[in-house]
Design an enzyme around this catalytic site. Structure first.
Site, short mmCIF file in Angstrom:
data_model
loop_
_atom_site.label_atom_id
_atom_site.label_comp_id
_atom_site.label_asym_id
_atom_site.label_seq_id
_atom_site.Cartn_x
_atom_site.Cartn_y
_atom_site.Cartn_z
N ASP A 175 15.93 -10.65 11.03
CA ASP A 175 16.18 -9.25 10.98
C ASP A 175 17.90 -9.34 11.21
OD1 ASP A 175 17.04 -6.46 11.31
OD2 ASP A 175 15.28 -5.92 11.72
N ILE A 198 0.94 -1.28 0.11
CA ILE A 198 0.01 -0.09 -0.09
C ILE A 198 0.88 1.19 0.20
CG2 ILE A 198 -1.79 1.26 1.27
CD1 ILE A 198 -2.82 -1.52 0.58
N GLU A 218 -0.49 -6.69 15.68
CA GLU A 218 0.58 -7.94 16.31
C GLU A 218 -0.07 -7.91 17.72
OE1 GLU A 218 4.83 -8.29 15.72
OE2 GLU A 218 4.88 -7.11 17.49
#
Ligand code: UD2
Ligand code: MN
Length: 298
Positions: free
Chosen positions: A256, A53, A233
């Site tokens: 990550d 988006i 979350e």
């Protein structure tokens, strides 16, 4: 030939099964050839949902290119790309059995709202469309790249993924919603794991139930003028507390590189792409939310 004594396919350095007997998927705990044969026999079809988006469309190409190398190779995959900018997404041609489906959806002003509304949209499309087209859904963030194999070993009734920042943390460190006014509230003496918002899935009916719950709780909070601390979350963590996942993915599936890699992490299969939060989330790249944080770091 493979060995199947009690001494093979085991890991002693990590938790392999939850106290409710759900497997936690780590490298070395399964035989992918056996699983592929099972899932080919069932002619399994997998839907990978991803939202691009506004400016997040920039992540899409790398996401799909790397998924073509590593995600469910040899199986039928539909990429469901939810976007408000269908014209920005060129034609992507894929080999037989795999395709990109563009779903045009509204965008929201705040990035938090964009993130949370994914639940509503996945719910609605599950009922209208996904149920007729795929057997399992895998719902992930787009600001990511695949860097190692992600296959049918992840599939099951309903699964969540251990957040890479909290797999070793004690419960009191989990960033669950702690305000009682929110529907996402989790009492201090409850909670199993801290699950990441950016990676869950299961069969279409199970994903429908999960997303419907999270969306409705979010709406209730909205009516009461509260928003859970980590948005979707937080609602997801609440759902999994009382509807336990039947399978859990280790942080191999959501990593990550800002974190030090522990000894027991043998593979990094799906890794965050660094991003400038202000630049990518806001129109004029000025003031991010005061609660702004580095990727995953809280
Ligand atoms: C890897 C992971 O567990 N990520 C979670 C984490 O933050 P993240 O910092 O990873 O959140 P994020 O900025 O990636 O936003 C979540 C997702 O929403 C979509 N998006 C967002 C904004 C926008 O303008 N356009 C757009 O398309 C996009 O698919 C993105 O990946 O916490 C969020 C809630 O705070 C969500 O639970 C994320 O899933
Ligand atoms: Mn993300």
């Amino acid at each position: 030939m493979y060995s199947s004594t009690i001494l093979s396919y085991r890991r002693t350095d990590v938790l392999m099964v939850t106290p409710w007997f759900a497997p936690i998927v780590w490298d070395g705990t399964y035989n992918i050839d056996i699983l592929n044969a099972q899932f080919h026999q069932r002619n399994v079809r997998v839907g990978l949902t991803v939202f691009a988006i506004k400016k997040y469309t920039v992540f899409l190409q790398r996401f799909i290119e790397t998924a073509e190398k590593f995600f469910m190779v040899g199986h039928k995959v539909n990429y469901y790309v939810f976007t408000d900018r269908p014209n920005d997404i060129g034609n992507i041609s894929l080999p037989e059995g795999r395709k990109v489906v563009i779903l045009e959806v509204p965008s929201y002003k705040r990035w938090q709202e964009v993130s949370m509304r994914r639940m509503e949209m996945i719910r609605d499309y599950s009922q209208q469309r996904f149920i007729h087209e795929v057997d399992f859904l895998v719902c992930v963030d787009v600001d990511m790249r695949f860097s190692d194999e992600v296959g049918v070993e992840i599939l099951g009734d309903v699964f969540g993924t251990l957040h890479p920042g909290f797999y070793a943390a004690s419960r009191d460190r989990f960033t669950y919603e702690r305000r009682k006014q929110s529907t996402a509230y989790i009492p201090p003496d409850e909670g199993d794991f801290y699950y990441a918002g950016g990676y869950f899935g299961g069969t279409v009916p199970e994903v429908y139930k999960l997303t419907n719950y999270c969306h409705n709780e979010m709406l209730t909070d909205k009516r009461n003028g509260i928003e859970a601390i980590w948005h979707d979350e937080s609602y997801l963590n609440k759902y999994f507390l009382y509807h336990k996942p039947t399978k859990i993915l280790s942080p191999e599936y959501l990593w990550d590189n800002g974190y030090a890699v522990p000894q027991f992490l043998k593979r990094r299969r799906f890794v965050a792409v660094p991003k400038n939060h202000n630049e990518i989330r806001n129109k004029r790249a000025l003031n991010d939310s005061p609660k702004s944080r580095g990727k995953f770091h809280r």
